[in-house]
Every structure is written in structure tokens, then in C-alpha cells.
Motif scaffolding. Structure first.
Motif, PDB file in Angstrom:
ATOM      1  N   TYR A  28       0.848  -1.194   0.000  1.00 45.59           N
ATOM      2  CA  TYR A  28       0.000   0.000   0.000  1.00 45.59           C
ATOM      3  C   TYR A  28       0.883   1.243   0.000  1.00 45.59           C
ATOM      4  CZ  TYR A  28      -4.140  -2.763   1.127  1.00 45.59           C
ATOM      5  OH  TYR A  28      -5.177  -3.656   1.082  1.00 45.59           O
ATOM      6  N   LEU A  29       0.723   2.087  -1.012  1.00 43.94           N
ATOM      7  CA  LEU A  29       1.456   3.343  -1.093  1.00 43.94           C
ATOM      8  C   LEU A  29       0.517   4.430  -1.593  1.00 43.94           C
ATOM      9  CD1 LEU A  29       4.869   2.283  -2.686  1.00 43.94           C
ATOM     10  CD2 LEU A  29       4.516   3.142  -0.390  1.00 43.94           C
ATOM     11  N   GLY A  30       0.830   5.664  -1.260  1.00 42.87           N
ATOM     12  CA  GLY A  30       0.020   6.784  -1.715  1.00 42.87           C
ATOM     13  C   GLY A  30       0.322   7.125  -3.161  1.00 42.87           C
ATOM     14  N   VAL A  31      -0.693   7.044  -3.993  1.00 42.81           N
ATOM     15  CA  VAL A  31      -0.588   7.377  -5.411  1.00 42.81           C
ATOM     16  C   VAL A  31      -1.857   8.120  -5.822  1.00 42.81           C
ATOM     17  CG1 VAL A  31       0.938   5.435  -6.005  1.00 42.81           C
ATOM     18  CG2 VAL A  31      -1.536   5.124  -6.085  1.00 42.81           C
ATOM     19  N   PRO A  32      -1.826   8.839  -6.952  1.00 39.17           N
ATOM     20  CA  PRO A  32      -3.030   9.559  -7.378  1.00 39.17           C
ATOM     21  C   PRO A  32      -4.120   8.582  -7.819  1.00 39.17           C
ATOM     22  CG  PRO A  32      -1.263   9.867  -8.984  1.00 39.17           C
ATOM     23  CD  PRO A  32      -0.698   9.094  -7.840  1.00 39.17           C
ATOM     24  N   CYS A  33      -5.322   8.794  -7.270  1.00 36.92           N
ATOM     25  CA  CYS A  33      -6.457   7.916  -7.557  1.00 36.92           C
ATOM     26  C   CYS A  33      -7.713   8.753  -7.780  1.00 36.92           C
ATOM     27  CB  CYS A  33      -6.730   6.975  -6.384  1.00 36.92           C
ATOM     28  SG  CYS A  33      -5.354   5.877  -5.984  1.00 36.92           S
ATOM     29  N   ILE A  34      -8.651   8.192  -8.505  1.00 35.24           N
ATOM     30  CA  ILE A  34      -9.979   8.781  -8.593  1.00 35.24           C
ATOM     31  C   ILE A  34     -10.811   8.131  -7.499  1.00 35.24           C
ATOM     32  CG2 ILE A  34     -12.060   9.083  -9.988  1.00 35.24           C
ATOM     33  CD1 ILE A  34     -10.252   9.014 -12.463  1.00 35.24           C
TER      34      ILE A  34
END
Length: 72
Positions: A28-34
Motif C-alpha cells: 500500500y502506497l500513496g498514489v493519485p487515484c480517482i
């Protein structure tokens, strides 16, 4: 939370389970998501330079190692 409650389809940086995101999986990593009322609707592919890919992979491996240490 507003993006979920109001079904906004907002682009947010959120931590989500990655599966072959720039070669990174199973962490789990922070990435751009809708994000909408269903949660993460889509993970957006962010183009990374070669140097950024190396650093992204190092971050993922570091996080996986820290999680493995917690289990022992």
C-alpha cells in the motif's frame, strides 16, 4: 471523505494496494487515484522519470521490509 460522501470522482493522493504500478506490487502506497462513493475507483498511472522509478521502488521495498519486521 467529501469525495466519497458526495460521489465527486475527485483525484486524490491516497494509499491503496498496488498491483504492477510502475513495477511495484503487493504494498500500500500513496498514489493519485480517482475517489468516489465506491472508494478508489481508479489508480491513475503517473509517468515517472528513471530516477523517480528507482526512488519509488526503494520506498516500496523499505515499507515491505518494515512490515516483514513487524511480523517476526
Amino acid at each position: 471523505m467529501t469525495a466519497i460522501l458526495q460521489n465527486q470522482s475527485a483525484v486524490l493522493n491516497v494509499s491503496t494496494l498496488l498491483q504492477d504500478y510502475n513495477g511495484v506490487s503487493d504494498v500500500y502506497l500513496g498514489v493519485p487515484c480517482i475517489v468516489d462513493r465506491t472508494g478508489v475507483r481508479e489508480v491513475l498511472d503517473l509517468p515517472l522519470s528513471d530516477e523517480e522509478k528507482v526512488l519509488f521502488h526503494k520506498s516500496a521495498e523499505k515499507l515491505k521490509a518494515e512490515i516483514a519486521n513487524l511480523k517476526s
